[in-house]
Motif scaffolding. Structure first.
Motif, PDB file in Angstrom:
ATOM      1  N   ASN A   1       1.235  -0.877  -0.476  1.00 60.05           N
ATOM      2  CA  ASN A   1      -0.175   0.079   0.135  1.00 60.05           C
ATOM      3  C   ASN A   1       0.985   1.367  -0.377  1.00 60.05           C
ATOM      4  O   ASN A   1       0.314   2.001  -0.862  1.00 60.05           O
ATOM      5  N   VAL A   2       1.776   1.226   0.347  1.00 55.30           N
ATOM      6  CA  VAL A   2       2.617   2.433   0.589  1.00 55.30           C
ATOM      7  C   VAL A   2       3.381   2.619  -0.401  1.00 55.30           C
ATOM      8  O   VAL A   2       3.301   3.315  -1.144  1.00 55.30           O
ATOM      9  N   LEU A   3       4.137   1.197  -1.562  1.00 52.95           N
ATOM     10  CA  LEU A   3       4.371   1.342  -2.673  1.00 52.95           C
ATOM     11  C   LEU A   3       3.634   2.174  -3.581  1.00 52.95           C
ATOM     12  O   LEU A   3       3.983   2.742  -4.317  1.00 52.95           O
ATOM     13  N   VAL A   4       2.359   2.305  -3.682  1.00 56.99           N
ATOM     14  CA  VAL A   4       1.142   1.904  -4.399  1.00 56.99           C
ATOM     15  C   VAL A   4       1.272   3.689  -4.902  1.00 56.99           C
ATOM     16  O   VAL A   4       0.676   5.235  -5.169  1.00 56.99           O
ATOM     17  N   VAL A   5       1.346   4.193  -3.167  1.00 60.04           N
ATOM     18  CA  VAL A   5       1.391   6.083  -2.996  1.00 60.04           C
ATOM     19  C   VAL A   5       2.519   6.308  -3.684  1.00 60.04           C
ATOM     20  O   VAL A   5       2.343   7.594  -5.184  1.00 60.04           O
ATOM     21  N   ALA A   6       3.872   5.802  -3.269  1.00 61.17           N
ATOM     22  CA  ALA A   6       4.411   6.249  -4.394  1.00 61.17           C
ATOM     23  C   ALA A   6       4.721   6.231  -5.753  1.00 61.17           C
ATOM     24  O   ALA A   6       5.196   6.930  -6.480  1.00 61.17           O
ATOM     25  N   LEU A   7       4.089   5.009  -6.809  1.00 58.76           N
ATOM     26  CA  LEU A   7       3.620   4.641  -7.659  1.00 58.76           C
ATOM     27  C   LEU A   7       2.335   6.128  -8.144  1.00 58.76           C
ATOM     28  O   LEU A   7       3.138   6.711  -8.712  1.00 58.76           O
ATOM     29  N   ALA A   8       1.759   6.418  -7.531  1.00 55.54           N
ATOM     30  CA  ALA A   8       0.619   7.633  -8.037  1.00 55.54           C
ATOM     31  C   ALA A   8       1.675   8.750  -7.556  1.00 55.54           C
ATOM     32  O   ALA A   8       1.090   9.294  -9.236  1.00 55.54           O
ATOM     33  N   LYS A   9       2.062   8.838  -6.772  1.00 55.27           N
ATOM     34  CA  LYS A   9       2.624  10.469  -6.680  1.00 55.27           C
ATOM     35  C   LYS A   9       3.955   9.879  -7.875  1.00 55.27           C
ATOM     36  O   LYS A   9       4.076  11.517  -8.884  1.00 55.27           O
ATOM     37  N   ASP A  10       4.345   9.341  -8.322  1.00 50.48           N
ATOM     38  CA  ASP A  10       6.285   9.874  -8.311  1.00 50.48           C
ATOM     39  C   ASP A  10       5.754   9.432  -9.840  1.00 50.48           C
ATOM     40  O   ASP A  10       6.467   9.994 -10.899  1.00 50.48           O
ATOM     41  N   LEU A  11       5.936   7.920 -10.086  1.00 49.06           N
ATOM     42  CA  LEU A  11       6.398   7.465 -11.462  1.00 49.06           C
ATOM     43  C   LEU A  11       4.625   7.419 -12.243  1.00 49.06           C
ATOM     44  O   LEU A  11       4.985   7.695 -13.705  1.00 49.06           O
ATOM     45  N   LEU A  12       3.557   8.023 -12.193  1.00 50.85           N
ATOM     46  CA  LEU A  12       2.429   8.174 -12.947  1.00 50.85           C
ATOM     47  C   LEU A  12       2.123   9.265 -12.573  1.00 50.85           C
ATOM     48  O   LEU A  12       1.321   9.824 -13.572  1.00 50.85           O
ATOM     49  N   ALA A  13       2.914  10.015 -11.987  1.00 51.50           N
ATOM     50  CA  ALA A  13       2.123  11.880 -11.547  1.00 51.50           C
ATOM     51  C   ALA A  13       0.828  11.752 -11.622  1.00 51.50           C
ATOM     52  O   ALA A  13       0.633  13.013 -12.422  1.00 51.50           O
ATOM     53  N   THR A  14      -0.441  10.910 -11.349  1.00 54.05           N
ATOM     54  CA  THR A  14      -1.206  11.613 -10.981  1.00 54.05           C
ATOM     55  C   THR A  14      -2.133  11.986  -9.760  1.00 54.05           C
ATOM     56  O   THR A  14      -2.686  12.719  -9.741  1.00 54.05           O
ATOM     57  N   GLY A  15      -1.586  12.159  -8.831  1.00 51.82           N
ATOM     58  CA  GLY A  15      -1.752  12.684  -7.328  1.00 51.82           C
ATOM     59  C   GLY A  15      -3.122  11.702  -6.538  1.00 51.82           C
ATOM     60  O   GLY A  15      -3.213  11.018  -6.724  1.00 51.82           O
ATOM     61  N   PRO A  16      -3.728  12.454  -5.721  1.00 47.69           N
ATOM     62  CA  PRO A  16      -4.469  11.965  -5.306  1.00 47.69           C
ATOM     63  C   PRO A  16      -6.166  10.983  -5.910  1.00 47.69           C
ATOM     64  O   PRO A  16      -6.382  10.094  -5.586  1.00 47.69           O
ATOM     65  N   GLY A  17      -6.034  11.587  -6.998  1.00 49.86           N
ATOM     66  CA  GLY A  17      -7.368  11.174  -8.032  1.00 49.86           C
ATOM     67  C   GLY A  17      -6.590   9.781  -8.529  1.00 49.86           C
ATOM     68  O   GLY A  17      -7.394   8.706  -8.204  1.00 49.86           O
ATOM     69  N   GLY A  18      -5.503   9.525  -8.606  1.00 50.57           N
ATOM     70  CA  GLY A  18      -5.210   8.569  -9.592  1.00 50.57           C
ATOM     71  C   GLY A  18      -5.100   7.542  -8.942  1.00 50.57           C
ATOM     72  O   GLY A  18      -4.845   6.402  -8.692  1.00 50.57           O
ATOM     73  N   TYR A  19      -4.224   8.034  -7.240  1.00 49.83           N
ATOM     74  CA  TYR A  19      -4.322   7.033  -6.473  1.00 49.83           C
ATOM     75  C   TYR A  19      -5.682   6.349  -6.279  1.00 49.83           C
ATOM     76  O   TYR A  19      -5.673   4.998  -5.685  1.00 49.83           O
ATOM     77  N   GLY A  20      -6.528   7.364  -6.086  1.00 53.27           N
ATOM     78  CA  GLY A  20      -8.280   6.688  -5.576  1.00 53.27           C
ATOM     79  C   GLY A  20      -8.628   5.586  -7.191  1.00 53.27           C
ATOM     80  O   GLY A  20      -8.982   4.047  -6.663  1.00 53.27           O
ATOM     81  N   TYR A  21      -8.145   5.518  -8.151  1.00 53.35           N
ATOM     82  CA  TYR A  21      -8.339   4.955  -9.815  1.00 53.35           C
ATOM     83  C   TYR A  21      -7.944   3.876  -8.872  1.00 53.35           C
ATOM     84  O   TYR A  21      -7.757   2.330  -9.212  1.00 53.35           O
TER      85      TYR A  21
END
Length: 81
Positions: A48-68
C-alpha cells in the motif's frame, strides 16, 4: 468484577503478553502460523505504501490517480472468480 482500569493496567498487559509468549513457546505450529501471517500482512501494508509512491512519483497522478488505482483492486478480484 473487573473494571476497565484493571484490564488495561500496565502490570496486567505485561502479564498477558508473557502468558501469550509462553503459549507460543509450547505450540510451535501456532507460532509458525502467526509468523507467516505477520509476514503476509507486512507485505500487504508495504505494498500500500508503494502504491502511493507509484501514483505520486512514477505516474504523477496525485490523489485522484491513487483513488483510481485503489478502486481497481476489487474489479481485478472479481475477474478471478
Amino acid at each position: 468484577m473487573r473494571t476497565d482500569e484493571d484490564l488495561f493496567a500496565p502490570s496486567r498487559v505485561f502479564a498477558d503478553i508473557a502468558e501469550g509468549l509462553t503459549y507460543l513457546q509450547q505450540q510451535p505450529r501456532v507460532l509458525a502460523l502467526g509468523i507467516t501471517y505477520a509476514c503476509m500482512m507486512a507485505g500487504v501494508i508495504s505494498a500500500n505504501v508503494l502504491v502511493v509512491a507509484l501514483a505520486k512519483d512514477l505516474l504523477a497522478t496525485g490523489p485522484g490517480g491513487y483513488g483510481y488505482i485503489e478502486m481497481g483492486w476489487p474489479s481485478a478480484r472479481s475477474w478471478e472468480a
